[in-house]
Design a protein around this motif. Structure first.
Motif, PDB file in Angstrom:
ATOM      1  N   LEU A   7       0.522  -1.243   0.100  1.00 54.06           N
ATOM      2  CA  LEU A   7      -0.144   0.294   0.162  1.00 54.06           C
ATOM      3  C   LEU A   7       0.583   1.337   0.147  1.00 54.06           C
ATOM      4  CD1 LEU A   7      -2.963   1.265  -0.031  1.00 54.06           C
ATOM      5  CD2 LEU A   7      -2.883   1.087   2.565  1.00 54.06           C
ATOM      6  N   THR A   8       2.098   1.724   0.822  1.00 51.52           N
ATOM      7  CA  THR A   8       2.803   2.432   0.770  1.00 51.52           C
ATOM      8  C   THR A   8       3.487   2.844  -0.492  1.00 51.52           C
ATOM      9  OG1 THR A   8       3.070   1.915   3.075  1.00 51.52           O
ATOM     10  CG2 THR A   8       4.573   3.753   1.800  1.00 51.52           C
ATOM     11  N   LEU A   9       4.275   1.293  -1.155  1.00 52.70           N
ATOM     12  CA  LEU A   9       4.997   1.936  -2.338  1.00 52.70           C
ATOM     13  C   LEU A   9       3.739   2.015  -3.636  1.00 52.70           C
ATOM     14  CD1 LEU A   9       7.000  -0.961  -2.604  1.00 52.70           C
ATOM     15  CD2 LEU A   9       7.244   1.476  -2.240  1.00 52.70           C
ATOM     16  N   ALA A  10       2.444   1.839  -3.019  1.00 52.55           N
ATOM     17  CA  ALA A  10       1.163   1.931  -4.904  1.00 52.55           C
ATOM     18  C   ALA A  10       1.135   3.495  -4.424  1.00 52.55           C
ATOM     19  CB  ALA A  10      -0.170   1.293  -4.432  1.00 52.55           C
ATOM     20  N   LEU A  11       0.352   3.710  -2.636  1.00 54.55           N
ATOM     21  CA  LEU A  11      -0.008   5.708  -3.168  1.00 54.55           C
ATOM     22  C   LEU A  11       1.903   6.089  -3.185  1.00 54.55           C
ATOM     23  CD1 LEU A  11      -1.455   5.324   0.156  1.00 54.55           C
ATOM     24  CD2 LEU A  11      -2.144   5.799  -1.442  1.00 54.55           C
ATOM     25  N   THR A  12       2.951   6.185  -3.035  1.00 53.91           N
ATOM     26  CA  THR A  12       4.197   6.635  -3.199  1.00 53.91           C
ATOM     27  C   THR A  12       4.493   6.471  -4.777  1.00 53.91           C
ATOM     28  OG1 THR A  12       5.487   6.269  -1.617  1.00 53.91           O
ATOM     29  CG2 THR A  12       6.512   6.540  -3.508  1.00 53.91           C
ATOM     30  N   LEU A  13       3.961   5.527  -5.937  1.00 59.27           N
ATOM     31  CA  LEU A  13       4.054   5.746  -7.067  1.00 59.27           C
ATOM     32  C   LEU A  13       2.791   6.514  -7.633  1.00 59.27           C
ATOM     33  CD1 LEU A  13       4.185   1.441  -8.115  1.00 59.27           C
ATOM     34  CD2 LEU A  13       5.932   4.005  -7.858  1.00 59.27           C
ATOM     35  N   LEU A  14       2.012   6.762  -6.126  1.00 54.35           N
ATOM     36  CA  LEU A  14       0.516   7.469  -7.040  1.00 54.35           C
ATOM     37  C   LEU A  14       0.899   9.178  -6.760  1.00 54.35           C
ATOM     38  CD1 LEU A  14      -2.400   7.725  -7.948  1.00 54.35           C
ATOM     39  CD2 LEU A  14      -3.279   7.702  -5.317  1.00 54.35           C
ATOM     40  N   PHE A  15       1.772   8.924  -6.047  1.00 57.56           N
ATOM     41  CA  PHE A  15       2.288  10.391  -5.191  1.00 57.56           C
ATOM     42  C   PHE A  15       3.231  11.259  -6.745  1.00 57.56           C
ATOM     43  CE2 PHE A  15       4.293  13.948  -2.635  1.00 57.56           C
ATOM     44  CZ  PHE A  15       3.719  14.412  -2.702  1.00 57.56           C
ATOM     45  N   ALA A  16       4.053  10.575  -6.997  1.00 62.72           N
ATOM     46  CA  ALA A  16       5.293  10.536  -7.917  1.00 62.72           C
ATOM     47  C   ALA A  16       4.545  10.782  -9.069  1.00 62.72           C
ATOM     48  CB  ALA A  16       6.378   9.398  -7.862  1.00 62.72           C
ATOM     49  N   TRP A  17       3.273  10.691  -9.543  1.00 66.37           N
ATOM     50  CA  TRP A  17       2.156  10.253 -11.184  1.00 66.37           C
ATOM     51  C   TRP A  17       2.016  11.754 -10.855  1.00 66.37           C
ATOM     52  CZ3 TRP A  17      -2.463  11.503 -11.321  1.00 66.37           C
ATOM     53  CH2 TRP A  17      -3.049  11.588 -12.585  1.00 66.37           C
ATOM     54  N   GLY A  18       1.503  12.198  -9.794  1.00 65.78           N
ATOM     55  CA  GLY A  18       0.285  13.253  -9.612  1.00 65.78           C
ATOM     56  C   GLY A  18       1.769  14.233  -9.094  1.00 65.78           C
ATOM     57  N   THR A  42      13.236   5.768   0.116  1.00 66.24           N
ATOM     58  CA  THR A  42      14.742   5.481   0.520  1.00 66.24           C
ATOM     59  C   THR A  42      14.576   4.666   2.456  1.00 66.24           C
ATOM     60  OG1 THR A  42      15.417   6.746  -0.120  1.00 66.24           O
ATOM     61  CG2 THR A  42      17.022   5.953   1.043  1.00 66.24           C
ATOM     62  N   LEU A  43      13.856   5.713   3.512  1.00 64.29           N
ATOM     63  CA  LEU A  43      13.715   5.254   4.407  1.00 64.29           C
ATOM     64  C   LEU A  43      13.090   3.996   4.635  1.00 64.29           C
ATOM     65  CD1 LEU A  43      13.668   8.965   6.307  1.00 64.29           C
ATOM     66  CD2 LEU A  43      15.013   6.917   6.734  1.00 64.29           C
ATOM     67  N   ARG A  44      11.430   3.905   3.561  1.00 65.21           N
ATOM     68  CA  ARG A  44      10.423   2.496   4.023  1.00 65.21           C
ATOM     69  C   ARG A  44      10.932   1.993   4.060  1.00 65.21           C
ATOM     70  NH1 ARG A  44       5.703   2.598   7.333  1.00 65.21           N
ATOM     71  NH2 ARG A  44       4.879   4.314   6.451  1.00 65.21           N
ATOM     72  N   LEU A  45      12.552   1.413   2.715  1.00 62.51           N
ATOM     73  CA  LEU A  45      13.252   0.272   2.153  1.00 62.51           C
ATOM     74  C   LEU A  45      14.738   0.227   2.563  1.00 62.51           C
ATOM     75  CD1 LEU A  45      13.078   1.041  -1.610  1.00 62.51           C
ATOM     76  CD2 LEU A  45      11.256  -1.170  -0.807  1.00 62.51           C
ATOM     77  N   TYR A  46      14.610   1.451   3.292  1.00 68.60           N
ATOM     78  CA  TYR A  46      15.363   0.571   4.776  1.00 68.60           C
ATOM     79  C   TYR A  46      15.250  -0.177   5.942  1.00 68.60           C
ATOM     80  CZ  TYR A  46      19.359   1.586   8.359  1.00 68.60           C
ATOM     81  OH  TYR A  46      20.360   1.326   8.990  1.00 68.60           O
ATOM     82  N   ARG A  47      13.477   0.719   6.520  1.00 72.65           N
ATOM     83  CA  ARG A  47      13.268   0.090   7.439  1.00 72.65           C
ATOM     84  C   ARG A  47      13.349  -1.747   6.616  1.00 72.65           C
ATOM     85  NH1 ARG A  47       8.396   3.292   9.481  1.00 72.65           N
ATOM     86  NH2 ARG A  47       8.159   1.102  11.525  1.00 72.65           N
ATOM     87  N   LEU A  48      12.518  -1.987   6.177  1.00 72.32           N
ATOM     88  CA  LEU A  48      11.915  -3.211   5.485  1.00 72.32           C
ATOM     89  C   LEU A  48      13.320  -3.569   5.336  1.00 72.32           C
ATOM     90  CD1 LEU A  48       9.838  -5.307   4.036  1.00 72.32           C
ATOM     91  CD2 LEU A  48      10.801  -4.360   1.833  1.00 72.32           C
ATOM     92  N   MET A  49      14.303  -3.344   4.615  1.00 75.39           N
ATOM     93  CA  MET A  49      15.935  -4.083   5.158  1.00 75.39           C
ATOM     94  C   MET A  49      16.147  -4.725   6.566  1.00 75.39           C
ATOM     95  SD  MET A  49      18.133  -2.836   1.838  1.00 75.39           S
ATOM     96  CE  MET A  49      18.149  -0.860   2.497  1.00 75.39           C
ATOM     97  N   GLU A  50      15.817  -3.505   7.136  1.00 74.28           N
ATOM     98  CA  GLU A  50      16.962  -3.836   8.880  1.00 74.28           C
ATOM     99  C   GLU A  50      15.824  -4.967   9.610  1.00 74.28           C
ATOM    100  OE1 GLU A  50      15.350  -0.171  11.381  1.00 74.28           O
ATOM    101  OE2 GLU A  50      17.629  -0.254  11.611  1.00 74.28           O
ATOM    102  N   LYS A  51      14.432  -5.143   9.013  1.00 80.49           N
ATOM    103  CA  LYS A  51      13.448  -6.070   9.269  1.00 80.49           C
ATOM    104  C   LYS A  51      13.937  -7.270   9.078  1.00 80.49           C
ATOM    105  CE  LYS A  51       8.957  -3.907   9.980  1.00 80.49           C
ATOM    106  NZ  LYS A  51       7.585  -3.357   9.506  1.00 80.49           N
TER     107      LYS A  51
END
Length: 56
Positions: A7-18, A42-51
């Protein structure tokens, strides 16, 4: 994958398109918005890698 991450990535892509669709209207605000978007992803992906790292 986690639904929250998707959901976060989808919203990010939508925001980038906007951002890029309305770049003429945003004017000078486009650069700070783009930098904020890149920082957010970047911070979201870092958190994912940290988990993933903690599970090993």
């Amino acid at each position: 994958m986690n639904k929250k991450i998707l959901l976060t990535l989808a919203l990010t892509l939508l925001f980038a398109w906007g951002i890029f669709h309305f770049k003429a209207l945003l004017g000078l605000f486009i650069l700070p918005l783009f930098i904020g978007l890149v920082l957010f992803v970047t911070l979201r992906l870092y958190r994912l890698m940290e988990k993933d790292n903690n599970e090993d």
